[in-house]
Design a protein around this motif. Structure first.
Motif, mmCIF file in Angstrom:
data_model
loop_
_atom_site.group_PDB
_atom_site.id
_atom_site.type_symbol
_atom_site.label_atom_id
_atom_site.label_comp_id
_atom_site.label_asym_id
_atom_site.label_seq_id
_atom_site.Cartn_x
_atom_site.Cartn_y
_atom_site.Cartn_z
ATOM 1 N N VAL B 91 6.538 1.279 -0.192
ATOM 2 C CA VAL B 91 6.254 -0.155 -0.357
ATOM 3 C C VAL B 91 4.787 -0.443 -0.027
ATOM 4 C CG1 VAL B 91 6.800 -2.462 0.513
ATOM 5 C CG2 VAL B 91 8.661 -0.872 -0.016
ATOM 6 N N HIS B 92 4.294 0.151 1.057
ATOM 7 C CA HIS B 92 2.884 -0.059 1.417
ATOM 8 C C HIS B 92 1.949 0.661 0.439
ATOM 9 C CE1 HIS B 92 3.387 -1.505 5.873
ATOM 10 N NE2 HIS B 92 3.930 -2.307 4.996
ATOM 11 N N ASP B 93 2.340 1.865 0.045
ATOM 12 C CA ASP B 93 1.513 2.656 -0.857
ATOM 13 C C ASP B 93 1.325 1.959 -2.209
ATOM 14 O OD1 ASP B 93 0.054 4.940 -0.534
ATOM 15 O OD2 ASP B 93 1.441 6.209 -1.644
ATOM 16 N N ASP B 94 2.369 1.304 -2.681
ATOM 17 C CA ASP B 94 2.264 0.606 -3.964
ATOM 18 C C ASP B 94 1.266 -0.549 -3.901
ATOM 19 O OD1 ASP B 94 3.975 2.298 -5.315
ATOM 20 O OD2 ASP B 94 5.759 1.077 -4.956
ATOM 21 N N ILE B 95 1.146 -1.177 -2.737
ATOM 22 C CA ILE B 95 0.119 -2.231 -2.575
ATOM 23 C C ILE B 95 -1.252 -1.579 -2.681
ATOM 24 C CG2 ILE B 95 -0.840 -4.045 -1.109
ATOM 25 C CD1 ILE B 95 1.713 -3.943 0.591
ATOM 26 N N ILE B 96 -1.403 -0.500 -1.924
ATOM 27 C CA ILE B 96 -2.704 0.161 -1.814
ATOM 28 C C ILE B 96 -3.161 0.694 -3.172
ATOM 29 C CG2 ILE B 96 -3.812 2.217 -0.835
ATOM 30 C CD1 ILE B 96 -1.975 1.629 1.680
ATOM 31 N N ASP B 97 -2.241 1.349 -3.876
ATOM 32 C CA ASP B 97 -2.592 1.924 -5.178
ATOM 33 C C ASP B 97 -2.532 0.892 -6.295
ATOM 34 O OD1 ASP B 97 -2.922 4.364 -3.989
ATOM 35 O OD2 ASP B 97 -0.912 5.089 -4.463
ATOM 36 N N GLN B 98 -2.098 -0.310 -5.952
ATOM 37 C CA GLN B 98 -1.889 -1.364 -6.962
ATOM 38 C C GLN B 98 -1.008 -0.868 -8.099
ATOM 39 O OE1 GLN B 98 -5.037 -4.162 -7.705
ATOM 40 N NE2 GLN B 98 -6.302 -3.232 -6.133
ATOM 41 N N ASP B 99 0.004 -0.075 -7.733
ATOM 42 C CA ASP B 99 0.949 0.402 -8.741
ATOM 43 C C ASP B 99 1.912 -0.721 -9.121
ATOM 44 O OD1 ASP B 99 0.157 2.988 -9.272
ATOM 45 O OD2 ASP B 99 1.202 3.826 -7.534
ATOM 46 N N ASN B 100 2.129 -0.849 -10.409
ATOM 47 C CA ASN B 100 2.995 -1.923 -10.906
ATOM 48 C C ASN B 100 4.444 -1.496 -11.070
ATOM 49 O OD1 ASN B 100 0.754 -3.581 -11.116
ATOM 50 N ND2 ASN B 100 0.296 -2.840 -13.191
ATOM 51 N N LEU B 101 4.661 -0.185 -11.215
ATOM 52 C CA LEU B 101 6.012 0.311 -11.489
ATOM 53 C C LEU B 101 6.453 1.324 -10.453
ATOM 54 C CD1 LEU B 101 6.344 0.987 -15.327
ATOM 55 C CD2 LEU B 101 7.454 -0.810 -14.002
ATOM 56 N N ARG B 102 7.712 1.233 -10.062
ATOM 57 C CA ARG B 102 8.331 2.185 -9.136
ATOM 58 C C ARG B 102 9.794 2.291 -9.565
ATOM 59 N NH1 ARG B 102 7.174 5.862 -5.589
ATOM 60 N NH2 ARG B 102 5.370 4.640 -4.897
#
Lengths: 337, 337
Positions: B91-102
């Motif tokens: 959850v934190h990593d997706d913010i950091i990487d600005q990933d839109n999909l998981r």
């Protein structure tokens, strides 16, 4: 300015040593940012004499231990863990609130970036549990459980706080519940952990937890008053900062709930889409006072401190240490920091 | 598509039940977001059959427990704690990487906001320690210490990963150290905790930790290959996603370190300021292959899996369970997901 917590030199040194040893476990990239946050170094990594905060929570842990066993040393890991949790939440909270200043200095996200602030906050969070576990204390598991439940409450309180800003109406009861979760829970945990690590009975741990919870809620009332009327030079925060961000704090919620016609004018500022200018901020502060928000929070804080002190009765505590906890609680209500 | 982990139905159900019970401790505001992240509900909060992920880590915890004591039940709290930590970091990593999909769905920060993603991540992090502490297991304190040290390593790996993106040159050794911290540490912790909660000897816990660390690094090599050549329909991530974000992954770092003239062309893409277009992404992928990055990561993964399997020798493990761990490791190298 001298605050009461300044007088506990050996305790403060033990807390500071413990914090520095914990942060030293981080590799350079993270420890440099954490050291800046704690005020030990400047942005360039050079030693600084910045304040590492009031250290109120860890000091309460050590005083609670003294109240139980007249010895605060066994509770140092618990005190350090509590302060690490408090600071991880500050680092994340400053991102969320987009606060630029903390302890008179630019915040971590502002200096190093949001990514760094998220990750260093996470590292301090984990470090708290690491310090507890590596204490070698038989009560580490129980302490870890209490700390984890508390962190969850704290985070939930921050989430509620954030959602309240978006809502037009917040009742005083839910606002109090939010403040209990966001602030009181960690202060209650601080005193409970002190009692636990000093080998206290369940009754003593419960009494010191109640003391901390009540003191913690009093603390939040005062913090909210300082967020409106505090002196920026002393608090280290921008003037009217909580009004600027339209925070539904305890005095604001009490004022908005009043029957006076001025409450409607105040509500207008809280639904105003544009940023408030200085004149509007001054008027909003005046309206919180006119609608009884200032008095309400001051009275709540005073009666909470009385209740906090009363929770220490009949718990078989060391009288001198219990009296010091009481003094600290009373000073909290009168504090300007 | 069937993956090997699908076959462990009772284990997977116990993990899922444990995760749901843990998330149910959160109040609605946070649990609704966590339930979305785990794929149990859609954005509106209605039940969904979204995948809650491969659950590889918690399954490894349970298989490690079986390898020690032929019984995985006592390790369920440890498995749940590991999966909570993994998900907080996602959850934190997706913010950091600005990933839109998981997992084929919009990420938490994208749907609910950055504040919510920071706070819900923090709540899942704390929940992991709460689950361990409330297991009532005598090994909870040791487990909590191991988990905390691991989370710290994980966060440090993420910080290194983030800094590497900004640097022109990253050596393969520091890239491997980063992958060990970011990925292998938690997989090593997963298997070590399984052995610990099953009452394993220090030697068994160490052997299973080594197994997990080696498997974890193999896993990252494969993950990095899939981040370039994986099928988005299967991986749930955008095609070339790691090249797009100029991540210094293991195959990329190996390729950049080659003596071939194509390495200079590849380096050019990694210092290119503008976003890479599709043709450039295709060419960059081709260059990673030409410069031996693809082969290097595949060979590393294979030899790491061999070493992982070898670390299970002479640890006095239940042969059938140890063989299943070995199979799972071998499948990891061949995985497409």
């Amino acid at each position: 300015m001298t605050v009461l917590t300044d007088q506990y030199t050996p305790e403060r040194e033990a807390i500071d040593d413990g914090l520095r040893a914990a942060v030293a476990r981080l590799p350079y990239a993270a420890s440099r940012i954490a050291s800046y946050h704690f005020g030990w170094t400047d942005v360039a990594g050079k030693p600084a004499d910045g304040s590492s905060g009031k250290a109120l929570r860890p000091l309460l842990t050590l005083l609670a231990a003294r109240a139980v066993a007249d010895d605060w040393r066994p509770a140092v890991p618990a005190a350090v863990a509590v302060e690490l949790v408090h600071n991880f939440s500050l680092v994340h909270d400053d991102i969320i609130d987009q606060d630029n200043l903390r302890r008179h200095r630019p915040t971590v996200w502002k200096v190093f970036g949001v990514t760094e602030a998220i990750l260093v906050g996470d590292a301090l969070h984990a470090l708290a549990f690491e310090v507890l576990a590596s204490s070698g204390d038989a009560r580490a598991a129980a302490g870890s459980g209490l700390l984890a439940t508390t962190v969850r409450a704290l985070v939930e309180g921050q989430l509620a706080d954030f959602y309240f800003e978006k809502r037009e109406r917040v009742g005083i009861a839910e606002c109090v519940a939010m403040a209990e979760a966001k602030t009181a829970s960690l202060i209650g945990c601080a005193t409970a952990l002190g009692a636990l690590f000093a080998g206290g009975t369940d009754h003593q741990v419960g009494a010191l937890r109640d003391f901390g919870l009540r003191l913690g809620l009093a603390f939040q009332h005062i913090d909210d008053l300082l967020g409106i009327w505090g002196d920026p030079k002393i608090t280290g925060k921008a003037v009217y900062s909580d009004l600027r961000s339209r925070k539904k704090t305890l005095p604001v919620t009490a004022a908005l709930g009043s029957d006076l016609p001025e409450a409607a004018e105040l509500a207008g500022f809280f639904t105003w889409v544009e940023p408030l200018d200085e004149a509007q901020l001054r008027r909003a502060a005046e309206l919180v006072e006119v609608c009884g928000g200032r008095r309400s929070s001051m009275e709540s804080a005073e009666s909470l401190v009385t209740a906090a002190v009363a929770s220490l009765d009949d718990a078989g505590l060391v009288p001198e240490a219990a009296a010091e906890l009481g003094n600290l609680a009373v000073e909290t209500v009168g504090r300007k920091w």
